[in-house]
Design a protein around this motif. Sequence first.
Motif, mmCIF file in Angstrom:
data_model
loop_
_atom_site.group_PDB
_atom_site.id
_atom_site.type_symbol
_atom_site.label_atom_id
_atom_site.label_comp_id
_atom_site.label_asym_id
_atom_site.label_seq_id
_atom_site.Cartn_x
_atom_site.Cartn_y
_atom_site.Cartn_z
ATOM 1 N N GLY A 1 0.806 -1.207 0.000
ATOM 2 C CA GLY A 1 0.000 0.000 0.000
ATOM 3 C C GLY A 1 0.845 1.264 0.000
ATOM 4 N N PHE A 2 1.966 1.232 -0.714
ATOM 5 C CA PHE A 2 2.931 2.341 -0.656
ATOM 6 C C PHE A 2 2.405 3.588 -1.349
ATOM 7 C CE2 PHE A 2 6.795 4.647 -1.956
ATOM 8 C CZ PHE A 2 7.460 4.713 -0.732
ATOM 9 N N THR A 3 1.591 3.397 -2.406
ATOM 10 C CA THR A 3 1.012 4.553 -3.095
ATOM 11 C C THR A 3 -0.502 4.582 -2.882
ATOM 12 O OG1 THR A 3 0.703 3.373 -5.188
ATOM 13 C CG2 THR A 3 2.811 4.473 -4.852
ATOM 14 N N LYS A 4 -1.072 5.754 -3.036
ATOM 15 C CA LYS A 4 -2.474 5.981 -2.698
ATOM 16 C C LYS A 4 -3.442 5.496 -3.767
ATOM 17 C CE LYS A 4 -5.644 9.838 -1.682
ATOM 18 N NZ LYS A 4 -5.740 11.308 -1.460
ATOM 19 N N HIS A 5 -3.110 5.677 -5.025
ATOM 20 C CA HIS A 5 -4.106 5.540 -6.080
ATOM 21 C C HIS A 5 -4.140 4.175 -6.757
ATOM 22 C CE1 HIS A 5 -4.995 9.780 -5.721
ATOM 23 N NE2 HIS A 5 -3.721 10.074 -5.881
ATOM 24 N N ALA A 6 -3.045 3.465 -6.794
ATOM 25 C CA ALA A 6 -3.003 2.186 -7.510
ATOM 26 C C ALA A 6 -3.835 1.132 -6.784
ATOM 27 C CB ALA A 6 -1.562 1.699 -7.648
ATOM 28 N N GLU A 7 -4.427 0.223 -7.572
ATOM 29 C CA GLU A 7 -5.221 -0.865 -6.980
ATOM 30 C C GLU A 7 -4.349 -1.798 -6.125
ATOM 31 O OE1 GLU A 7 -7.708 0.922 -9.922
ATOM 32 O OE2 GLU A 7 -5.704 0.085 -10.226
ATOM 33 N N GLY A 8 -3.081 -1.874 -6.441
ATOM 34 C CA GLY A 8 -2.146 -2.649 -5.630
ATOM 35 C C GLY A 8 -0.772 -2.018 -5.724
ATOM 36 N N SER A 9 -0.074 -1.903 -4.599
ATOM 37 C CA SER A 9 1.270 -1.333 -4.651
ATOM 38 C C SER A 9 2.134 -1.906 -3.546
ATOM 39 C CB SER A 9 1.223 0.203 -4.535
ATOM 40 O OG SER A 9 0.792 0.600 -3.247
ATOM 41 N N ALA A 10 3.425 -2.003 -3.832
ATOM 42 C CA ALA A 10 4.384 -2.521 -2.857
ATOM 43 C C ALA A 10 5.757 -1.964 -3.150
ATOM 44 C CB ALA A 10 4.416 -4.045 -2.894
ATOM 45 N N LEU A 11 6.439 -1.533 -2.125
ATOM 46 C CA LEU A 11 7.845 -1.152 -2.231
ATOM 47 C C LEU A 11 8.660 -2.316 -1.690
ATOM 48 C CD1 LEU A 11 10.103 0.942 -2.773
ATOM 49 C CD2 LEU A 11 9.832 1.674 -0.384
ATOM 50 N N ILE A 12 9.432 -2.956 -2.563
ATOM 51 C CA ILE A 12 10.258 -4.080 -2.146
ATOM 52 C C ILE A 12 11.712 -3.643 -2.093
ATOM 53 C CG2 ILE A 12 10.421 -4.974 -4.527
ATOM 54 C CD1 ILE A 12 10.583 -7.806 -3.226
ATOM 55 N N LYS A 13 12.383 -4.023 -1.015
ATOM 56 C CA LYS A 13 13.800 -3.730 -0.843
ATOM 57 C C LYS A 13 14.543 -5.045 -0.672
ATOM 58 C CE LYS A 13 13.054 0.764 1.420
ATOM 59 N NZ LYS A 13 13.357 1.585 2.622
ATOM 60 N N MET A 14 15.445 -5.319 -1.608
ATOM 61 C CA MET A 14 16.336 -6.465 -1.498
ATOM 62 C C MET A 14 17.734 -5.908 -1.341
ATOM 63 S SD MET A 14 14.694 -9.162 -4.260
ATOM 64 C CE MET A 14 15.775 -10.493 -3.692
ATOM 65 N N GLY A 15 18.180 -5.777 -0.101
ATOM 66 C CA GLY A 15 19.420 -5.079 0.151
ATOM 67 C C GLY A 15 19.284 -3.635 -0.296
ATOM 68 N N ASP A 16 20.213 -3.174 -1.123
ATOM 69 C CA ASP A 16 20.182 -1.797 -1.607
ATOM 70 C C ASP A 16 19.476 -1.653 -2.949
ATOM 71 O OD1 ASP A 16 21.418 -0.641 0.577
ATOM 72 O OD2 ASP A 16 23.440 -0.960 -0.205
ATOM 73 N N THR A 17 18.816 -2.699 -3.406
ATOM 74 C CA THR A 17 17.953 -2.606 -4.587
ATOM 75 C C THR A 17 16.521 -2.355 -4.126
ATOM 76 O OG1 THR A 17 19.307 -3.948 -6.069
ATOM 77 C CG2 THR A 17 16.962 -3.908 -6.506
ATOM 78 N N HIS A 18 15.982 -1.224 -4.528
ATOM 79 C CA HIS A 18 14.637 -0.820 -4.111
ATOM 80 C C HIS A 18 13.766 -0.617 -5.347
ATOM 81 C CE1 HIS A 18 16.666 1.215 -0.354
ATOM 82 N NE2 HIS A 18 16.852 -0.101 -0.402
ATOM 83 N N VAL A 19 12.625 -1.295 -5.394
ATOM 84 C CA VAL A 19 11.735 -1.209 -6.555
ATOM 85 C C VAL A 19 10.300 -0.943 -6.089
ATOM 86 C CG1 VAL A 19 10.896 -2.356 -8.645
ATOM 87 C CG2 VAL A 19 13.197 -2.869 -7.796
ATOM 88 N N LEU A 20 9.680 0.043 -6.692
ATOM 89 C CA LEU A 20 8.271 0.325 -6.432
ATOM 90 C C LEU A 20 7.436 -0.370 -7.495
ATOM 91 C CD1 LEU A 20 5.906 1.808 -5.087
ATOM 92 C CD2 LEU A 20 6.440 3.790 -6.538
ATOM 93 N N CYS A 21 6.518 -1.227 -7.055
ATOM 94 C CA CYS A 21 5.659 -1.992 -7.966
ATOM 95 C C CYS A 21 4.216 -1.563 -7.746
ATOM 96 C CB CYS A 21 5.801 -3.490 -7.717
ATOM 97 S SG CYS A 21 7.507 -4.114 -7.834
ATOM 98 N N THR A 22 3.536 -1.200 -8.825
ATOM 99 C CA THR A 22 2.125 -0.822 -8.737
ATOM 100 C C THR A 22 1.325 -1.612 -9.767
ATOM 101 O OG1 THR A 22 2.496 1.038 -10.251
ATOM 102 C CG2 THR A 22 2.583 1.515 -7.898
#
Length: 237
Positions: free
Chosen positions: A19-40
């Motif tokens: 739920g990292f962002t407000k508007h998307a039907e689904g969202s997730a911020l994943i952090k694998m070590g220093d790799t950070h990806v926002l998925c919506t």
Amino acid sequence: MRPSGRNLDEMRNVTVEVGFTKHAEGSALIKMGDTHVLCTATIEDRVPPFIKGSGLGWVTAEYGMLPRATNTRMRREAAAGKQGGRTVEIQRLIGRSLRAGVDRSALGERQITVDCDVLQADGGTRCASITGGWIALRLAVNKLMKAGDVVSDPLVDPVAAISCGIYAGQPVLDLDYPEDSEAGVDGNFIMTGSKKLIEVQMSAEGSTYSRDQMNQLMDLAEKGIGELVAVQKAAFA
């Protein structure tokens, strides 16, 4: 010794914020070590023309890196007027990987687009995108089910991805950038939660590898996928 000091079969720390962002039907911020990806994930009541009228749904993906996701600024692809070959290859990989865990008939004639934006890169961005993308997809599908728009759960099995390789002559799990840039063998393994293979990308970069070494990397990948699926499930607990 790995540059990070991790054991050969030890993954980087993995965290997920749903739920990292407000508007998307689904969202997730994943952090694998220093790799950070926002998925919506975005739900649309349409499908590509080639499956229109079939009753089947579609899951697709787009991928991109912010200009300062790496240690030097990259030019935005929009400014260049076209996507690079690497970007196109990765987003196609993400899309077909996620579709492998979806019952498209149960999804119905609608499309879910998963956008994966790399905020910070330190190796394994495509793997983090697939793993986090499934979480965003799960959240979006949960909304469809809660609204009664789908009768049965179209997500049949979690999908996750992990990199493995041979670094300094040793098989290692979850390569970060210092390892990835010097690995003699590099591989990406995409699997379902039930350990069924979706795709394996392996290449020798400066040295060859044996069948036994490939099996060792497969074993490491299975271990890593199991840990990632546990993280995915915990995100909804």
